[in-house]
Scaffold this motif. Structure first.
Motif, short mmCIF file in Angstrom:
data_model
loop_
_atom_site.label_atom_id
_atom_site.label_comp_id
_atom_site.label_asym_id
_atom_site.label_seq_id
_atom_site.Cartn_x
_atom_site.Cartn_y
_atom_site.Cartn_z
N SER A 35 -22.47 -18.62 8.80
CA SER A 35 -21.33 -17.92 9.87
C SER A 35 -20.24 -18.69 10.09
CB SER A 35 -22.08 -17.33 10.85
OG SER A 35 -21.15 -16.58 11.82
N SER A 36 -20.57 -19.93 10.51
CA SER A 36 -19.46 -21.01 10.91
C SER A 36 -18.65 -21.35 9.67
CB SER A 36 -19.93 -22.18 11.58
OG SER A 36 -20.87 -21.85 12.69
N GLU A 37 -19.13 -21.44 8.46
CA GLU A 37 -18.44 -21.73 7.15
C GLU A 37 -17.61 -20.65 7.11
OE1 GLU A 37 -19.58 -23.87 3.03
OE2 GLU A 37 -20.93 -22.26 4.00
N LYS A 38 -17.83 -19.43 6.90
CA LYS A 38 -17.04 -18.19 6.71
C LYS A 38 -15.76 -18.21 7.65
CE LYS A 38 -20.52 -15.26 4.71
NZ LYS A 38 -21.32 -13.91 4.84
N GLN A 39 -16.28 -18.44 8.92
CA GLN A 39 -14.91 -18.56 10.03
C GLN A 39 -14.20 -19.46 9.68
OE1 GLN A 39 -16.89 -18.81 13.68
NE2 GLN A 39 -17.81 -16.80 13.77
N LEU A 40 -14.53 -20.56 8.96
CA LEU A 40 -13.68 -21.77 8.98
C LEU A 40 -12.80 -21.29 7.59
CD1 LEU A 40 -12.74 -24.53 9.21
CD2 LEU A 40 -14.57 -25.34 7.83
N VAL A 41 -13.30 -20.86 6.75
CA VAL A 41 -12.55 -20.39 5.70
C VAL A 41 -11.56 -19.30 5.71
CG1 VAL A 41 -12.54 -18.92 3.31
CG2 VAL A 41 -14.31 -20.83 3.97
#
Length: 210
Positions: A35-41
């Motif tokens: 989830s954090s990775e998607k938000q970062l992208v």
């Protein structure tokens, strides 16, 4: 059931529960990471969009004055006039207009030569210059009913008459659709000392027209 067996069973259950808890924690952590990775992208994409938008706005702002500078040719009694218009509210400097000009008397076969009009400082307004044919000692005074006047020394040296306000003088006819009688390029520095060139390809910061 013996006490030893009960202890073993209890220990096994405890270990199993610990394993389940660890697996659950790992699964939860993985979900949080994804989830954090998607938000970062998404954040990176948004930053890239905003950066591109800011760069585009800055580029347009930089072009604001440059886009208001133009030049063209007119013909007066077979002589070449250069008109430069500064429609902005600030002066420009180090103006250079490279011109292919018509070199011939009326009725003669035209030949063309290259000359550069140089202007150190150009305030807002519309101005004109006449190319002085080689060897001519007199030129029409466009601001005095076209009467002939003597070429002064500075004009003879530069090959161009002194600047005059366009609206105060007689006008020539626009030179259109001539592949040889034309302005090759217009170079100048804007009020922020940025260098520009306008040619057949468009308007560019100098060094980017190729």
């Amino acid at each position: 059931m013996e006490l030893g067996n009960l202890s073993e069973i209890t220990g096994a259950l405890t270990a199993l529960l610990a394993l389940v808890a660890a697996a659950a924690a790992a699964w939860f952590a993985k979900g949080q990471f994804e989830s954090s990775e998607k938000q970062l992208v998404e954040v990176q994409k948004q930053v890239a969009i905003e950066t591109e938008r800011d760069l585009s706005a800055e580029k347009e702002k930089n072009r604001e004055q440059a886009s208001q500078i133009s030049a063209w040719l007119e013909s007066y009694d077979w002589k070449t006039l250069v008109i430069i218009q500064n429609s902005s509210t600030a002066s420009i400097s180090q103006v250079e207009v490279a011109v292919n000009y018509r070199h011939a008397l009326k009725g003669e076969v035209a030949n063309f030569k290259l000359s550069t009009l140089e202007v150190q400082m150009l305030p807002p307004g519309k101005f004109l210059w006449m190319k002085i044919p080689d060897g001519d000692d007199f030129v029409p005074d466009l601001c005095d009913s076209g009467k002939q006047r003597k070429v002064i020394n500075s004009e003879a040296k530069s090959g161009w008459t002194t600047a005059r306000y366009y609206d105060e003088c007689a006008h020539g006819s626009p030179v259109l659709n001539s592949p040889r009688w034309k302005i090759n390029s217009l170079k100048f520095r804007d009020a922020m000392n940025r260098s520009w060139i306008r040619d057949e390809k468009g308007l560019f910061p100098q060094g980017e027209s190729d």
